[in-house]
Design an enzyme around this catalytic site. Sequence first.
Site, mmCIF file in Angstrom:
data_model
loop_
_atom_site.group_PDB
_atom_site.id
_atom_site.type_symbol
_atom_site.label_atom_id
_atom_site.label_comp_id
_atom_site.label_asym_id
_atom_site.label_seq_id
_atom_site.Cartn_x
_atom_site.Cartn_y
_atom_site.Cartn_z
ATOM 1 N N LYS A 90 5.933 -2.559 -5.609
ATOM 2 C CA LYS A 90 4.818 -3.242 -4.141
ATOM 3 C C LYS A 90 3.944 -2.130 -3.619
ATOM 4 O O LYS A 90 2.396 -2.357 -3.113
ATOM 5 C CB LYS A 90 5.996 -3.666 -3.387
ATOM 6 C CG LYS A 90 5.774 -4.021 -1.891
ATOM 7 C CD LYS A 90 6.710 -3.777 -0.933
ATOM 8 C CE LYS A 90 7.231 -4.980 -1.211
ATOM 9 N NZ LYS A 90 9.156 -5.126 -0.241
ATOM 10 N N LYS A 102 14.795 2.543 -2.567
ATOM 11 C CA LYS A 102 15.591 2.345 -1.293
ATOM 12 C C LYS A 102 16.517 2.611 -1.124
ATOM 13 O O LYS A 102 17.276 3.945 -2.426
ATOM 14 C CB LYS A 102 15.957 1.099 -2.068
ATOM 15 C CG LYS A 102 15.940 -0.297 -1.108
ATOM 16 C CD LYS A 102 14.588 -0.580 -0.159
ATOM 17 C CE LYS A 102 14.746 -1.614 0.906
ATOM 18 N NZ LYS A 102 13.288 -2.064 1.082
ATOM 19 N N ASN A 216 13.534 -10.000 12.162
ATOM 20 C CA ASN A 216 11.835 -9.464 12.367
ATOM 21 C C ASN A 216 10.566 -9.833 11.899
ATOM 22 O O ASN A 216 10.245 -10.156 12.363
ATOM 23 C CB ASN A 216 11.709 -7.950 12.562
ATOM 24 C CG ASN A 216 11.208 -7.030 12.287
ATOM 25 O OD1 ASN A 216 10.221 -7.055 11.294
ATOM 26 N ND2 ASN A 216 10.508 -6.712 13.356
#
Length: 411
Positions: A90, A102, A216
């Site tokens: 990404k 992560k 969100n």
Amino acid sequence: MNALAATSRNFKQAAKLLALDSKLEKSLLIPFREIKVECTIPKDDGTLASYVGFRVQHDNARGPMKGGIRYHHEVDPDEVNALAQLMTWKTAVANIPYGGAKGGIGCSPGELSISELERLTRVFTQKIHDLIGIHTDVPAPDMGTNSQTMAWILDEYSKFHGYSPAVVTGKPVDLGGSLGRDAATGRGVLFATEALLAEHGKGIAGQRFVIQGFGNVGSWAAQLITEAGGKVIAISDVTGAVKNLNGLDIAQLVKHSAQNRGIKGFNGGDAIDPNSLLTEECDVLIPAALGGVINKDNANDIKAKYIIEAANHPTDPEADEILSKKGVLILPDILANSGGVTVSYFEWVQNIQGFMWDEEKVNAELRTYMTRAFGDVKQMCRSHNCDLRMGAFTLGVNRVARATVLRGWEA
């Protein structure tokens, strides 16, 4: 197929298209470092509770490793590994100077008090502080965490290393967070959708949208799509789902959700079965919740013309094949939801420079990065005669592979 197997499969397909050396391919797939720590804290009632924390640092060929920390009861090594790998590709697709990482803690944040969450966060930070850093690994919020969590990490890390605002992103603005960060992933979804639709002579206005997830990302995407003239006709969250063919009043839905901790009971539309949301008739479907929600069992029933992957890994490879045969265009997660990490990069830059940008600049730069990334992916699609997912993966993997070789990797 679990997330790690699916992500690795996409990587291997991209590596094949790129004709990568087999040894380089294996090197890129193996994480740089995997961390597993015990986090024991006193609960408010005086008892002790232990949780397992993870941090997977996947790759740093292009810069410091970057990725969120999630608090969720289903956090496990395979999931964290998959998400760390996705972050590597990404950040490369977005062309920002980061690698991928992560982290997470296996817990149910809704069952913990604020003070318990703070103690858990600080203990986790104590266990990993020497393995993260401004130029090493920069965490951010994810599912179950927020700007307050990042503030605790910043404070705990700073006890060991001195005040270091750039060690995390997604912080409160008062502690060096970036303006526009809260809306960044949702706004990036809007910009990416605009770019995809423009390829087909369309715009946001007049399109019917269905959004799974109203956290969100989903809530901001819904608000911004509505402002751009799109019609959001159905939305779901963990409490339920609501549909209005004339378009939901998103501003009122945001207020209702905040007051009632979910969209259940909203009277601006008809309640529907959340399990049917993905197969509602619409132009654009935006999965913005958990991974693996589009699979071989429901892919044939999906009626959307376009799918924008605002969530991480929402579509299984088997579903990909089914949808491709149906002519459904899928904008993959490593492009569609990269707005968050892109503005995290802007935040990091601001912290290092000690100079804050205004929100207008943040949003303008985000549009530039998202639009350019879409163009780069399309170029890879043309070069390798592949779909958007493989276009994004070949772009990301190729950039990481080139950086790895240039830094001195030897076969």
